[in-house]
Design an enzyme around this catalytic site. Structure first.
Site, PDB file in Angstrom:
ATOM      1  N   CYS A   1       0.783  -1.108   0.037  1.00 38.99           N
ATOM      2  CA  CYS A   1      -0.073   0.112   0.074  1.00 38.99           C
ATOM      3  C   CYS A   1       0.806   1.051   0.010  1.00 38.99           C
ATOM      4  O   CYS A   1       1.608   1.403   1.084  1.00 38.99           O
ATOM      5  CB  CYS A   1      -0.857   0.195   1.234  1.00 38.99           C
ATOM      6  SG  CYS A   1      -1.684   1.729   1.567  1.00 38.99           S
TER       7      CYS A   1
ATOM      8  N   CYS B   1       0.523   3.574   3.130  1.00 40.72           N
ATOM      9  CA  CYS B   1       1.293   2.838   4.226  1.00 40.72           C
ATOM     10  C   CYS B   1       2.767   3.031   4.244  1.00 40.72           C
ATOM     11  O   CYS B   1       3.471   3.207   5.100  1.00 40.72           O
ATOM     12  CB  CYS B   1       0.917   1.021   4.171  1.00 40.72           C
ATOM     13  SG  CYS B   1      -0.584   1.101   5.106  1.00 40.72           S
TER      14      CYS B   1
ATOM     15  N   HIS C   1      -3.863   1.239   8.552  1.00 41.55           N
ATOM     16  CA  HIS C   1      -4.875   0.674   7.392  1.00 41.55           C
ATOM     17  C   HIS C   1      -6.058   0.217   7.920  1.00 41.55           C
ATOM     18  O   HIS C   1      -6.287  -0.693   7.657  1.00 41.55           O
ATOM     19  CB  HIS C   1      -4.036  -0.057   6.314  1.00 41.55           C
ATOM     20  CG  HIS C   1      -4.711  -0.145   5.230  1.00 41.55           C
ATOM     21  ND1 HIS C   1      -4.095   0.130   3.917  1.00 41.55           N
ATOM     22  CD2 HIS C   1      -5.947  -0.342   4.743  1.00 41.55           C
ATOM     23  CE1 HIS C   1      -4.891  -0.044   2.786  1.00 41.55           C
ATOM     24  NE2 HIS C   1      -5.912  -0.467   3.507  1.00 41.55           N
TER      25      HIS C   1
ATOM     26  N   ASN D   1     -12.566   9.829  -2.508  1.00 39.26           N
ATOM     27  CA  ASN D   1     -13.061   9.084  -3.673  1.00 39.26           C
ATOM     28  C   ASN D   1     -13.198   7.895  -2.941  1.00 39.26           C
ATOM     29  O   ASN D   1     -12.164   7.047  -2.524  1.00 39.26           O
ATOM     30  CB  ASN D   1     -12.028   9.214  -4.620  1.00 39.26           C
ATOM     31  CG  ASN D   1     -12.044  10.560  -5.343  1.00 39.26           C
ATOM     32  OD1 ASN D   1     -13.213  11.052  -5.573  1.00 39.26           O
ATOM     33  ND2 ASN D   1     -10.799  11.059  -5.548  1.00 39.26           N
TER      34      ASN D   1
ATOM     35  N   THR E   1      -7.645   5.910  -6.805  1.00 40.13           N
ATOM     36  CA  THR E   1      -6.333   5.424  -7.101  1.00 40.13           C
ATOM     37  C   THR E   1      -5.747   4.563  -5.834  1.00 40.13           C
ATOM     38  O   THR E   1      -4.866   3.753  -6.355  1.00 40.13           O
ATOM     39  CB  THR E   1      -5.612   6.281  -7.945  1.00 40.13           C
ATOM     40  OG1 THR E   1      -5.239   7.407  -7.089  1.00 40.13           O
ATOM     41  CG2 THR E   1      -6.459   6.904  -9.161  1.00 40.13           C
TER      42      THR E   1
ATOM     43  N   HIS F   1      -6.310   2.999   0.670  1.00 42.91           N
ATOM     44  CA  HIS F   1      -5.971   3.478   1.662  1.00 42.91           C
ATOM     45  C   HIS F   1      -6.800   4.717   2.093  1.00 42.91           C
ATOM     46  O   HIS F   1      -6.787   5.698   1.437  1.00 42.91           O
ATOM     47  CB  HIS F   1      -4.678   3.583   1.966  1.00 42.91           C
ATOM     48  CG  HIS F   1      -4.225   3.822   3.529  1.00 42.91           C
ATOM     49  ND1 HIS F   1      -3.048   3.359   4.158  1.00 42.91           N
ATOM     50  CD2 HIS F   1      -4.769   4.795   4.362  1.00 42.91           C
ATOM     51  CE1 HIS F   1      -2.944   3.854   5.269  1.00 42.91           C
ATOM     52  NE2 HIS F   1      -3.893   4.699   5.613  1.00 42.91           N
TER      53      HIS F   1
ATOM     54  N   HIS G   1      -8.469   8.016   2.343  1.00 43.19           N
ATOM     55  CA  HIS G   1      -7.903   9.362   2.511  1.00 43.19           C
ATOM     56  C   HIS G   1      -8.861  10.376   2.195  1.00 43.19           C
ATOM     57  O   HIS G   1      -9.745  10.159   1.407  1.00 43.19           O
ATOM     58  CB  HIS G   1      -6.578   9.191   1.663  1.00 43.19           C
ATOM     59  CG  HIS G   1      -6.904   8.767   0.239  1.00 43.19           C
ATOM     60  ND1 HIS G   1      -7.214   7.678  -0.298  1.00 43.19           N
ATOM     61  CD2 HIS G   1      -7.191   9.787  -0.935  1.00 43.19           C
ATOM     62  CE1 HIS G   1      -7.458   7.843  -1.647  1.00 43.19           C
ATOM     63  NE2 HIS G   1      -7.290   9.049  -2.054  1.00 43.19           N
TER      64      HIS G   1
ATOM     65  N   HIS H   1      -9.055  14.411   0.774  1.00 49.78           N
ATOM     66  CA  HIS H   1      -8.464  15.391   0.253  1.00 49.78           C
ATOM     67  C   HIS H   1      -8.880  16.720   0.800  1.00 49.78           C
ATOM     68  O   HIS H   1     -10.344  16.964   0.738  1.00 49.78           O
ATOM     69  CB  HIS H   1      -8.750  15.588  -1.373  1.00 49.78           C
ATOM     70  CG  HIS H   1      -8.310  14.198  -2.157  1.00 49.78           C
ATOM     71  ND1 HIS H   1      -7.270  14.420  -3.108  1.00 49.78           N
ATOM     72  CD2 HIS H   1      -8.996  12.892  -2.089  1.00 49.78           C
ATOM     73  CE1 HIS H   1      -7.415  13.094  -3.505  1.00 49.78           C
ATOM     74  NE2 HIS H   1      -8.193  12.343  -3.087  1.00 49.78           N
TER      75      HIS H   1
HETATM   76  P1  5GP Z   1      -7.318   9.088  -5.176  1.00 48.14           P
HETATM   77  O1  5GP Z   1      -7.625   9.478  -6.682  1.00 48.14           O
HETATM   78  O2  5GP Z   1      -7.205   7.748  -4.670  1.00 48.14           O
HETATM   79  O3  5GP Z   1      -8.627   9.876  -4.470  1.00 48.14           O
HETATM   80  O4  5GP Z   1      -6.155  10.085  -4.406  1.00 48.14           O
HETATM   81  C1  5GP Z   1      -4.925   9.720  -4.474  1.00 48.14           C
HETATM   82  C2  5GP Z   1      -4.051  10.713  -4.576  1.00 48.14           C
HETATM   83  O5  5GP Z   1      -2.628  10.392  -4.230  1.00 48.14           O
HETATM   84  C3  5GP Z   1      -3.956  11.667  -6.009  1.00 48.14           C
HETATM   85  O6  5GP Z   1      -4.536  12.820  -5.646  1.00 48.14           O
HETATM   86  C4  5GP Z   1      -2.526  11.565  -6.278  1.00 48.14           C
HETATM   87  O7  5GP Z   1      -2.030  12.564  -6.751  1.00 48.14           O
HETATM   88  C5  5GP Z   1      -2.039  11.395  -4.733  1.00 48.14           C
HETATM   89  N1  5GP Z   1      -0.610  10.614  -4.700  1.00 48.14           N
HETATM   90  C6  5GP Z   1      -0.481   9.430  -5.630  1.00 48.14           C
HETATM   91  N2  5GP Z   1       0.830   8.883  -5.297  1.00 48.14           N
HETATM   92  C7  5GP Z   1       1.371   9.843  -4.271  1.00 48.14           C
HETATM   93  C8  5GP Z   1       2.616   9.933  -3.850  1.00 48.14           C
HETATM   94  O8  5GP Z   1       3.374   9.168  -3.934  1.00 48.14           O
HETATM   95  N3  5GP Z   1       2.945  10.938  -2.734  1.00 48.14           N
HETATM   96  C9  5GP Z   1       1.860  11.889  -2.695  1.00 48.14           C
HETATM   97  N4  5GP Z   1       2.040  12.921  -1.878  1.00 48.14           N
HETATM   98  N5  5GP Z   1       0.650  11.925  -3.356  1.00 48.14           N
HETATM   99  C10 5GP Z   1       0.532  10.812  -3.951  1.00 48.14           C
HETATM  100 ZN    ZN Z   2      -2.212   1.448   3.591  1.00 44.79          ZN
END
Ligand code: 5GP
Ligand code: ZN
Length: 113
Positions: free
Chosen positions: A3, A6, A45, A86, A94, A97, A99, A101
């Site tokens: 993950c 993680c 997690h 999301n 994507t 875990h 999260h 925003h």
């Molecule tokens: P999701 O699309 O799952 O809601 O959000 C995942 C977020 O994680 C995305 O906005 C993406 O830019 C961010 N993200 C992906 N990989 C990394 C990383 O290695 N470091 C940081 N700081 N953010 C990441």
């Molecule tokens: Zn995780």
């Protein structure tokens, strides 16, 4: 478990930390969609997404929202901000875990989807 978040908690992948306590980590999104774009995660997690929130883990989620309010103040988001989570394929999640925003520092677009 393989993950990404993680690994960020473990320090195996670097991040720009904004807030940290025993339970929560907040760090800057690597691909910001707004002048302020911060991800807030539980260090453990405890859930893949919002679809996994239960009576057993909802106290941790409530704590995350207290921290979100604190971060928003610290970041000067007095004029407002968005909190987005999301969940699953249709929402284009994507990282599996849970999260949240925090998006702010500009006037958002009217459309949420
Ligand atoms: P999701 O699309 O799952 O809601 O959000 C995942 C977020 O994680 C995305 O906005 C993406 O830019 C961010 N993200 C992906 N990989 C990394 C990383 O290695 N470091 C940081 N700081 N953010 C990441
Ligand atoms: Zn995780």
């Amino acid at each position: 478990m393989d993950c990404l978040f993680c690994k960020i908690v473990a320090g195996e992948i670097p991040s720009t930390k904004v807030y940290e306590d025993e339970f929560v980590l907040a760090f800057k999104d690597i691909n910001p969609m707004a002048p302020v774009h911060i991800l807030v995660i539980p260090k453990q997690h405890i859930a893949d997404s919002a679809a996994d929130i239960t009576p057993e883990n909802s106290a941790a989620i409530a704590h995350i929202f207290e921290i979100i309010a604190k971060i928003a103040k610290e970041q000067g988001l007095d004029n407002g901000f968005r909190v987005v989570t999301n969940s699953g394929e249709d929402a284009l999640q994507t990282v599996s875990h849970i999260h949240f925003h925090i998006l702010g520092g500009k006037k958002m677009q009217e459309k949420l989807a």
